[in-house]
Design an enzyme around this catalytic site. Sequence first.
Site, PDB file in Angstrom:
ATOM      1  N   SER A  37       0.845  -1.188   0.000  1.00  0.00           N
ATOM      2  CA  SER A  37       0.000   0.000   0.000  1.00  0.00           C
ATOM      3  C   SER A  37       0.886   1.245   0.000  1.00  0.00           C
ATOM      4  CB  SER A  37      -0.951  -0.041   1.191  1.00  0.00           C
ATOM      5  OG  SER A  37      -1.983   0.912   1.045  1.00  0.00           O
TER       6      SER A  37
ATOM      7  N   ASP B  33      -8.509  -5.069  -6.179  1.00  0.00           N
ATOM      8  CA  ASP B  33      -8.191  -4.070  -5.156  1.00  0.00           C
ATOM      9  C   ASP B  33      -9.036  -2.808  -5.352  1.00  0.00           C
ATOM     10  OD1 ASP B  33      -7.028  -2.254  -3.397  1.00  0.00           O
ATOM     11  OD2 ASP B  33      -4.986  -2.920  -3.803  1.00  0.00           O
TER      12      ASP B  33
ATOM     13  N   HIS C 218      -6.693  -5.814  -1.779  1.00  0.00           N
ATOM     14  CA  HIS C 218      -5.631  -4.973  -1.212  1.00  0.00           C
ATOM     15  C   HIS C 218      -4.793  -5.817  -0.249  1.00  0.00           C
ATOM     16  CE1 HIS C 218      -3.865  -1.043  -0.824  1.00  0.00           C
ATOM     17  NE2 HIS C 218      -3.938  -1.078   0.488  1.00  0.00           N
TER      18      HIS C 218
END
Length: 645
Positions: free
Chosen positions: A469, A556, A588
């Site tokens: 991320s 995601d 994600h």
Amino acid sequence: MPASTTPIPLIARDHLFGNPTKAGGQISPDGKWLSWLAPLEGVLNVWMAPVEEPASGKAMTTASERPIQQYFWAPDSKSLLYIQDKGGDENFLLYGVDIATGKERTLTDFENTRVDIIGTSETIRDRILIGLNNRDARFHDAYLLDLNSGDLALVQQNDAYAGFMADDNLDLRLAVAPNAAGGMDFFPIVDGAIAEEPSDSTDLADSLTTQPAGLTTDGSIMYWIDSRGRNTAALFAQDAQTGERTLIAQNEKADIGGVMGHPKTGEVQAYSFTYLTAEWTATDPDIGASLDWLGKQLEGDFGVSSRTEDDQTWIVWNDPLTAPAQTFIYDRNAETLAEFYTGRPELVGAPLQPMQTLELKARDGLTLPSYLTVPGDAEGPVPMVLLVHGGPWARDEYGFNSHHQWLANRGYAVLSVNFRGSTGFGKDFISAADLEWGKKMHDDLIDAVRWAVEEGIAQEDKIAIMGGSYGGYATLAGLTFTPEVFACGVDIVGPSNLETLLATIPPYWEPMIAQFHERMGNPATPEGLAMLKERSPLNSAGNIVRPLLIGQGANDPRVNQAESDQIVGAMKDAGIPVTYVLFPDEGHGFANPANNIAFNAVTENFLAEWLGGRSEPIGDTVKGSTADLVEGAEHVKGLKEAMAS
């Protein structure tokens, strides 16, 4: 430390990243049942057993494609509830299992909908308040859900608010909405009517460190975690009638982070803050005595994960730091601690290494709380992995960390840095990162690397950067903005283009978009758009001169697949080698253990290729996953051979 004459054994990847034997232990509010997560035909499901017969557990759910990761007991102890999405799309639905009949059903049976839990009650135990965004994907309407009949009743249509808070009567008491200052406005709700003017407000600086922390059962006290007029967030009790506030707890270095409330009254009994390590302080003498007793029985860190409504039985987790975590059943009256389970018994006796706490200095003098794990046989500088947390409005913490243990076992020092913008250290620390993506936030990471080299911990020419991320963004920033510092990088679901990242956020994040613009850059202004372009690694992809591995989930919703596709395409166009692994059934991050193990198998062999550490062969891990190897098998040690076998 002298080098060992006997090589430290490799810890198997699946011992660190495969399914735990058990996890998530809880006790039902009435104290009759134990519950936990455990594999059923290789997929994590919810299990249950009578308290008197913990060995007689049976699976209560039948998930077969994706592990259940979050579950909880209904307040009336008649059902187990869990949330689950599809393929990582984060459209979480709520499911319930009747413990008497075993019947499982979808309680929020809607398409493209994400459920929020607004409130539960001590006195109304067969219903809960939930939020559903099935009418408008941006906003969650409040519904009362009957857990036994499944009936839903609309309580409040929502066309403007980021969220609600409810009292024990399951009446809405507060609505929260973003304001033009980048903060939040808090609107009282009386008899279902939302006030026209807010009773409290925050600006951007306090937006991540000020929020209500719950009501007592009788509704007379509202607790706040609040940084207004100060730096670190303190705990306050506010009289609901007079508005008078009383300071309960504060810490100069860290925000108040955790609170234990009485199961029946909701009154605060203990609180915690975490600077380098977590520290709990009891405000209730009986709770203090129990925490003190537990501290004498357990080594390392511990905490309370579940309590019965009479507060006599607790489920307690214990992290010994260099041994697998254990979970216990604590009888407060008898002062007994019975083992419930060891989460990963295969790690008993494994060569786990201690994590060290550090306070590093950034070039402008800011203190960066950090964590370091070094190989057990380290002597002098070794290759290092800079492991960057996501968020960025999150933090690294002290304790057992599977990635630290894995990488240290492979021969790398592992450094995790709470760079500016990380949460938990006060609002000034967060605000120091405003509009500093790719600049001072990145400088903090570079300063930590320089420290590790100067201290003789890391080999200067063998340092990798890795993260997911925001940590993936930091990896891309590292290879584009400081291309000579790192020997290689591993980007997991990281954004490459801040313009497209902000343009494709999930619709339910739209109420927060003003805060993103204030902290990252506003694409609606010429200055903001120029900043976002400048700070986007995609626009500097031609600078990359070191090997890069990218992992991405196709579903995601936060960092779309296009973020990885874009930079892979740019690197291919420039003739720069890149390895790209795409998982069609992930979002994600990688929830399926087979996928997680496969990517980690690729990662450790990629690192072995470019840093020279140890690795377990890839074997059939990639073939046994859903991985689509889009690009670059030739840049990873043994990957082409594993795919061909």
